[in-house]
Design an enzyme around this catalytic site. Structure first.
Site, mmCIF file in Angstrom:
data_model
loop_
_atom_site.group_PDB
_atom_site.id
_atom_site.type_symbol
_atom_site.label_atom_id
_atom_site.label_comp_id
_atom_site.label_asym_id
_atom_site.label_seq_id
_atom_site.Cartn_x
_atom_site.Cartn_y
_atom_site.Cartn_z
ATOM 1 N N ASP A 38 -0.055 -14.237 -0.110
ATOM 2 C CA ASP A 38 -0.160 -14.017 1.405
ATOM 3 C C ASP A 38 0.210 -15.341 2.103
ATOM 4 O O ASP A 38 0.072 -16.364 1.365
ATOM 5 C CB ASP A 38 -1.537 -13.383 1.895
ATOM 6 C CG ASP A 38 -1.383 -12.985 3.212
ATOM 7 O OD1 ASP A 38 -0.700 -11.956 3.609
ATOM 8 O OD2 ASP A 38 -1.364 -13.774 4.223
ATOM 9 N N ARG A 61 0.707 -1.193 -0.038
ATOM 10 C CA ARG A 61 0.113 -0.047 0.064
ATOM 11 C C ARG A 61 0.908 1.107 -0.129
ATOM 12 O O ARG A 61 0.151 2.515 -0.314
ATOM 13 C CB ARG A 61 -1.006 -0.048 1.025
ATOM 14 C CG ARG A 61 -1.977 -0.894 1.045
ATOM 15 C CD ARG A 61 -3.015 -1.186 2.249
ATOM 16 N NE ARG A 61 -2.094 -1.848 3.066
ATOM 17 C CZ ARG A 61 -2.429 -2.302 4.340
ATOM 18 N NH1 ARG A 61 -3.663 -2.104 4.767
ATOM 19 N NH2 ARG A 61 -1.720 -2.862 5.074
ATOM 20 N N ARG A 81 -5.251 -2.371 -6.795
ATOM 21 C CA ARG A 81 -5.974 -2.954 -5.680
ATOM 22 C C ARG A 81 -7.353 -2.349 -5.640
ATOM 23 O O ARG A 81 -8.442 -3.249 -5.206
ATOM 24 C CB ARG A 81 -5.242 -2.526 -4.502
ATOM 25 C CG ARG A 81 -5.923 -3.140 -3.321
ATOM 26 C CD ARG A 81 -5.891 -4.591 -2.854
ATOM 27 N NE ARG A 81 -6.146 -4.623 -1.391
ATOM 28 C CZ ARG A 81 -7.217 -4.548 -0.764
ATOM 29 N NH1 ARG A 81 -8.383 -4.179 -1.478
ATOM 30 N NH2 ARG A 81 -7.298 -4.791 0.408
HETATM 31 O O1 CP3 Z 1 6.596 -9.232 0.475
HETATM 32 C C1 CP3 Z 1 5.796 -9.101 -0.309
HETATM 33 O O2 CP3 Z 1 5.823 -7.929 -0.939
HETATM 34 C C2 CP3 Z 1 4.961 -10.246 -0.986
HETATM 35 C C3 CP3 Z 1 3.753 -10.303 -0.468
HETATM 36 C C4 CP3 Z 1 3.385 -10.791 1.053
HETATM 37 C C5 CP3 Z 1 2.217 -10.317 1.625
HETATM 38 N N1 CP3 Z 1 2.023 -10.888 2.834
HETATM 39 C C6 CP3 Z 1 1.273 -9.431 1.240
HETATM 40 C C7 CP3 Z 1 0.192 -8.865 1.865
HETATM 41 C C8 CP3 Z 1 4.042 -11.704 1.861
HETATM 42 C C9 CP3 Z 1 5.261 -12.348 1.891
HETATM 43 C C10 CP3 Z 1 3.047 -11.418 3.142
HETATM 44 C C11 CP3 Z 1 3.470 -12.422 4.297
HETATM 45 C C12 CP3 Z 1 2.554 -12.193 5.502
HETATM 46 N N2 CP3 Z 1 1.510 -12.279 5.610
HETATM 47 C C13 CP3 Z 1 3.081 -12.612 6.879
HETATM 48 C C14 CP3 Z 1 4.631 -12.845 7.109
HETATM 49 C C15 CP3 Z 1 5.512 -11.571 7.108
HETATM 50 C C16 CP3 Z 1 5.195 -10.263 8.256
HETATM 51 O O3 CP3 Z 1 4.785 -9.219 7.296
HETATM 52 O O4 CP3 Z 1 5.385 -10.591 9.167
HETATM 53 C C17 CP3 Z 1 2.138 -12.578 7.599
HETATM 54 C C18 CP3 Z 1 2.222 -12.344 9.365
HETATM 55 C C19 CP3 Z 1 0.841 -12.106 6.940
HETATM 56 C C20 CP3 Z 1 -0.438 -11.887 7.384
HETATM 57 C C21 CP3 Z 1 -1.129 -10.878 6.816
HETATM 58 N N3 CP3 Z 1 -1.357 -10.371 5.605
HETATM 59 C C22 CP3 Z 1 -1.250 -9.543 7.748
HETATM 60 C C23 CP3 Z 1 -0.930 -9.342 9.207
HETATM 61 C C24 CP3 Z 1 -1.837 -8.755 6.853
HETATM 62 C C25 CP3 Z 1 -2.574 -7.271 7.238
HETATM 63 C C26 CP3 Z 1 -1.316 -6.311 7.696
HETATM 64 C C27 CP3 Z 1 -1.120 -5.313 6.535
HETATM 65 O O5 CP3 Z 1 0.137 -5.159 6.124
HETATM 66 O O6 CP3 Z 1 -2.330 -5.028 5.794
HETATM 67 C C28 CP3 Z 1 -2.123 -9.250 5.783
HETATM 68 C C29 CP3 Z 1 -2.425 -8.671 4.542
HETATM 69 C C30 CP3 Z 1 -1.573 -8.375 3.247
HETATM 70 N N4 CP3 Z 1 -0.518 -9.282 2.844
HETATM 71 C C31 CP3 Z 1 -1.261 -7.113 2.556
HETATM 72 C C32 CP3 Z 1 -0.145 -7.413 1.802
HETATM 73 C C33 CP3 Z 1 0.134 -6.344 0.378
HETATM 74 C C34 CP3 Z 1 -2.194 -5.748 2.622
HETATM 75 C C35 CP3 Z 1 -3.478 -6.259 1.806
HETATM 76 C C36 CP3 Z 1 -4.191 -4.802 1.247
HETATM 77 O O7 CP3 Z 1 -3.727 -4.595 0.190
HETATM 78 O O8 CP3 Z 1 -5.043 -4.547 1.844
#
Ligand code: CP3
Length: 362
Positions: free
Chosen positions: A88, A43, A52
């Protein structure tokens, strides 16, 4: 080993980004550290928010065209030198029979609290369960081949996946998970076993589809004391490191808040250990003693600094990591929604400047 890597650095000509990353993973000499960022597609990028628009996060993960587009954005927009599959850690979970929603973090309507619920979980053939993941990887690999940019796959580690599945949502201390660990250990053990099985098949299928390295995210494993980590987490990492085709793609292990379990991380057999900013990189390099490469570890909030200060921070990290057998420049955790695009750009420029003596362009 580490001394050899340092002295032969100058003997290596300019490498392409794929060679630079893979050689760094394996501890072979390189011209300078490669660079990419966790959560580099997200984002903080207006161009991500545009793609998105009008779809949910889950829809976007399943939409091959959109997922490919945002995966590639960080190359041109911020100069990243590796692409990570846009997806994710929860993408494969619905195929196990668990409903997941994002608000924006993962939420589970029926958290897993009993052995019967664990026994009902399925491990499906990944190609049938999430065909879009492998299609995204195949398209990305074809796009990246001519540019020599490496493609990374990833999975959530069993403990972190279990943390959300048991708790039902994100949490500061995951007390439901810890309650299960202490009061119903056989339930958590069974849950981790089925998740480990899923992760091994999922990562190997990603490697088969073109991922050139894979990262295992254990974001919450640092919640445990070293003895509990050794009992509950290390065996899952060791099993994954043994069963994933690491000859096809090196394994990067990320543990957030894991400074106190670094020695246990070393025992996992992972090729690269990805560190958060609380870890002293020079000390980690000494303790690794040539047995694993390091990745990290700038605090994502430090991207709020001036370009000049980001260059200085990157030089400090690279110098601290010089004794490691290999170093991949990255953040200590993912980019945040308020991360400045110019800060990310300065970070990757600073990595490139390390190959030119370290100071130019600041
Ligand atoms: O690294 C990258 O660019 C690749 C994509 C990626 C996402 N999530 C995209 C995402 C990767 C590798 C992850 C891993 C992930 N997801 C983890 C492990 C790494 C870390 O950050 O600790 C965890 C714990 C998650 C679970 C998760 N997914 C959470 C806690 C959230 C919400 C927090 C947030 O940043 O909004 C997500 C959603 C998420 N995953 C988004 C993205 C780009 C945001 C979604 C959106 O566009 O609204």
């Amino acid at each position: 080993m580490s001394g050899a890597a340092a002295t032969s650095r100058s003997a290596v000509g300019e490498l392409d980004p794929t060679e630079r990353l893979l050689r760094s993973c394996r501890g072979e000499p390189v011209d300078r550290p490669p660079v990419w960022l966790m959560r580099q597609a997200g984002r903080y990028l207006p161009e991500y928010r545009k793609v998105r628009e009008g779809v949910t996060f889950l829809e976007m993960c399943r939409d091959v065209e959109r997922a490919v587009e945002v995966s590639l954005q960080p190359i041109e927009l911020v100069g990243s030198e590796a692409v990570i599959l846009f997806s994710d850690i929860f993408t494969p979970i619905p195929s196990m029979g668990v409903d997941v929603d994002f608000q924006p973090g993962p939420t589970i309507a029926n958290p897993i609290r009993s052995l019967d619920q664990v026994k009902a979980l399925r491990v499906a053939d990944p190609l049938e369960a999430t065909p879009f993941v492998f299609e995204i990887l195949r398209v990305l690999r074809a796009e990246l081949e001519s540019r020599r940019i490496p493609l990374l796959g990833f999975a959530g580690a069993p403990f972190t996946l279990a943390a959300y599945l048991v708790e039902g949502r994100g949490s500061k201390d995951f007390s439901s998970l810890k309650r299960m660990m202490y009061a119903a250990p056989e339930t958590l053990r069974a849950l981790q076993a089925v998740l480990t099985e899923m992760v091994v098949g999922y990562l190997n299928a990603q490697i088969e589809a073109g991922a050139q390295a894979v990262q295992l995210f254990d974001t919450w494993a640092g919640l445990l004391a070293p003895a509990e980590y050794r009992e509950w987490v290390l065996p899952t990492h060791t099993e994954i490191a043994q069963r994933v085709n690491r000859a096809g793609a090196p394994l990067i292990l990320y543990v957030n808040n894991g400074a106190h379990v670094f020695d246990e991380m070393l025992e996992s057999g992972a090729d690269v250990l990805s560190l958060d900013w609380r870890v002293d990189v020079a000390e980690a390099a000494r303790r690794a003693n040539g047995s694993a490469s390091l990745q990290g570890n700038l605090d994502p909030c430090a991207l709020q600094q001036s370009r000049e200060d980001i260059f200085a921070s990157v030089r400090r990290i690279a110098e601290a990591a010089a004794a490691a057998r290999g170093h991949i420049l990255n953040l200590g955790h993912g980019c945040l929604p308020d991360t400045p695009v110019e800060g990310v750009r300065a970070f990757t420029d600073a990595a490139r400047a390390l190959g030119e003596g370290g100071s130019r362009g600041a």
